[in-house]
Design an enzyme around this catalytic site. Structure first.
Site, PDB file in Angstrom:
ATOM      1  N   ASP A 129      28.326  64.906   6.668  1.00 34.32           N
ATOM      2  CA  ASP A 129      29.649  64.898   6.046  1.00 34.32           C
ATOM      3  C   ASP A 129      30.596  63.986   6.824  1.00 34.32           C
ATOM      4  O   ASP A 129      31.734  64.350   7.113  1.00 34.32           O
ATOM      5  CB  ASP A 129      30.210  66.317   5.978  1.00 34.32           C
ATOM      6  CG  ASP A 129      31.297  66.458   4.902  1.00 34.32           C
ATOM      7  OD1 ASP A 129      31.355  65.588   4.000  1.00 34.32           O
ATOM      8  OD2 ASP A 129      32.072  67.429   4.965  1.00 34.32           O
ATOM      9  N   VAL A 142      43.730  75.348   8.887  1.00 32.05           N
ATOM     10  CA  VAL A 142      43.673  75.154  10.333  1.00 32.05           C
ATOM     11  C   VAL A 142      45.095  75.306  10.868  1.00 32.05           C
ATOM     12  O   VAL A 142      46.022  74.664  10.375  1.00 32.05           O
ATOM     13  CB  VAL A 142      43.122  73.757  10.700  1.00 32.05           C
ATOM     14  CG1 VAL A 142      43.039  73.596  12.210  1.00 32.05           C
ATOM     15  CG2 VAL A 142      41.754  73.548  10.066  1.00 32.05           C
ATOM     16  N   LEU A 173      47.953  72.910  10.342  1.00 37.36           N
ATOM     17  CA  LEU A 173      47.622  71.531  10.689  1.00 37.36           C
ATOM     18  C   LEU A 173      46.886  70.832   9.555  1.00 37.36           C
ATOM     19  O   LEU A 173      46.951  69.623   9.412  1.00 37.36           O
ATOM     20  CB  LEU A 173      46.737  71.504  11.940  1.00 37.36           C
ATOM     21  CG  LEU A 173      47.356  72.048  13.230  1.00 37.36           C
ATOM     22  CD1 LEU A 173      46.293  72.190  14.310  1.00 37.36           C
ATOM     23  CD2 LEU A 173      48.477  71.137  13.702  1.00 37.36           C
ATOM     24  N   GLY A 174      46.152  71.587   8.762  1.00 37.33           N
ATOM     25  CA  GLY A 174      45.388  71.003   7.663  1.00 37.33           C
ATOM     26  C   GLY A 174      44.656  72.079   6.906  1.00 37.33           C
ATOM     27  O   GLY A 174      44.727  73.264   7.231  1.00 37.33           O
ATOM     28  N   GLU A 175      43.965  71.664   5.867  1.00 40.96           N
ATOM     29  CA  GLU A 175      43.229  72.595   5.019  1.00 40.96           C
ATOM     30  C   GLU A 175      42.040  71.892   4.403  1.00 40.96           C
ATOM     31  O   GLU A 175      42.130  70.731   4.010  1.00 40.96           O
ATOM     32  CB  GLU A 175      44.135  73.143   3.917  1.00 40.96           C
ATOM     33  CG  GLU A 175      43.476  74.200   3.039  1.00 40.96           C
ATOM     34  CD  GLU A 175      44.433  74.711   1.973  1.00 40.96           C
ATOM     35  OE1 GLU A 175      44.005  75.582   1.188  1.00 40.96           O
ATOM     36  OE2 GLU A 175      45.570  74.225   1.919  1.00 40.96           O
TER      37      GLU A 175
END
Length: 400
Positions: free
Chosen positions: A207, A86, A78-80
């Protein structure tokens, strides 16, 4: 869940040194908003055993998560981010065991990259905060895995992915968000930050950025990735002294300069993201023409004039907002981006301003009315560039 190619600021030197995923009522008191506690779990647990014994989280076995994500297949990514990749997975909603793809409960599994920028400390920090905090605008942490060298986190699946992708990725899946949806997302994210800053939580997020704002199927915004979060100042202190960490472009200038972290540091970061939402531009984008690499520096001359703010508004939402709505939104962004922290509003005030903005008449403005305020000195991309992809800027970590 983090962002592919994110440029984290990380200064190992003393506090004064300065140094990018596929994959929102009353904000003061919400019945589903609380910092969970129990007789065996202190409000702010410090030992690893106390954190991992949180009754609100499920402890997963590595093999179950391996099966749930189809052996962490690349097409499940899904992402990084700095933490690692992920993956999308499926588990039985009752037993929490791995389920066949397409059945049961959909989850997002974040797996620690042993060679990544974040490590065990950030993994534990994430569990510490999301294991205790519950709010409609915070992503839900389902559980974790700590087995041998494996460290993973299991979250609710956020179907619409990150705000970053909807703002900057050009594809058939990620369509440009409308003005109304952008303001809905902004309000939801603001509510999440306001809760973190409240007396119930007393947390500084540290963040806040577009890649850490995830959207569910109804575009409800939820904050994710608490690996850099810190407890707010205690015993009457005005700030928390810490080494400088965060993401280039989003961190407040006084925090970069001094290492002094306050809730107003998060407010500045919110102002950056709000400006990204209004303009459709990344805060740092070196693929832009000279003079336009830094969004704040490029937009500031236009934001200072009511007659010129429309020159920086995203052309993809032209005609969707009222003049009053645009003025209120840009004014709020400017206030959040004030160089002096004392001149920035707190997040409760930000939420109130966004609620009032949504209550305004949001009827469409004729395109020609908006274009009348544009000029060539501060225009959006030429028509030939509108369909171009928003390439990610190269990582630009700060140095001492």
């Amino acid at each position: 869940m983090g962002s592919c190619f994110s440029a984290r600021i990380k200064a190992e030197s003393p506090p004064h040194a300065g140094a990018n995923s596929r994959n929102v009522s009353n904000h003061r008191r919400d019945l589903s908003s609380s910092r969970l506690s129990s007789p065996s779990l202190p409000q702010t647990p410090r030992s690893e055993s106390e954190i991992l014994e949180s009754p609100n989280l499920k402890s997963f076995g590595f093999n179950d998560l391996k099966t749930a994500t189809r052996n962490f297949r690349p097409d499940s990514v899904l992402g990084e981010g700095g933490f690692g990749c992920v993956f999308k997975g499926w588990i039985d909603e009752h037993t929490f065991k791995a389920a066949r793809p397409g059945t049961g409960l959909v989850i997002a599994v974040k797996r620690l990259n042993q060679e990544g920028l974040q490590g065990h400390k950030e993994w534990l920090t994430e569990i510490n905060y999301l294991g205790q905090l519950r709010h409609p605008n915070l992503v839900k942490l389902v559980g974790y895995c700590l087995e041998d060298e494996h460290r993973l986190l299991v979250y609710e699946f956020m179907r619409r992915g990150s705000l970053e992708n909807h703002l900057f990725r050009r594809s058939s899946y990620f369509q440009p968000l409308s003005w109304n949806l952008r303001m809905k997302v902004a309000l939801g994210a603001a509510k999440g930050l306001a809760y973190l800053h409240s007396p119930e939580a007393k947390v500084i997020y540290r963040d806040f950025k577009s890649s850490n704002i995830l959207l569910d199927s109804n575009y409800k915004a939820k904050l994710s990735d608490f690996g850099l979060a810190k407890d707010g100042p205690m015993d009457g202190k005005s700030h928390v002294s810490t080494r400088v960490m965060g993401t280039y472009g989003y961190a407040a200038p006084e925090y970069i300069a001094t290492g002094h972290l306050t809730t107003k540091s998060d407010v500045y970061s919110f102002g950056v993201v709000l400006l990204e939402m209004l303009t459709g531009r990344r805060v740092i984008d070196k693929t832009r023409p000279p003079g336009e690499h830094n969004l704040i520096e490029w937009a500031k001359p236009c934001l200072a004039s009511k007659r010129r703010i429309f020159q920086v508004m995203d052309v993809r939402i032209e005609g969707q907002y009222s003049l009053g709505g645009a003025l209120r939104a840009t004014t709020l962004a400017v206030k959040c981006l004030a160089i002096e922290p004392k001149y920035r509003p707190n997040m409760d005030e930000v939420v109130k301003a966004l609620v009032q903005l949504q209550d305004l008449d949001s009827g469409s403005v004729k395109n020609e009315v908006v274009r009348k305020h544009r000029n060539k000195t501060c225009s959006q991309d030429a028509p030939s560039r509108k369909a171009a992809s928003y390439a990610r800027p190269s990582p630009s970590p700060m140095v001492a």
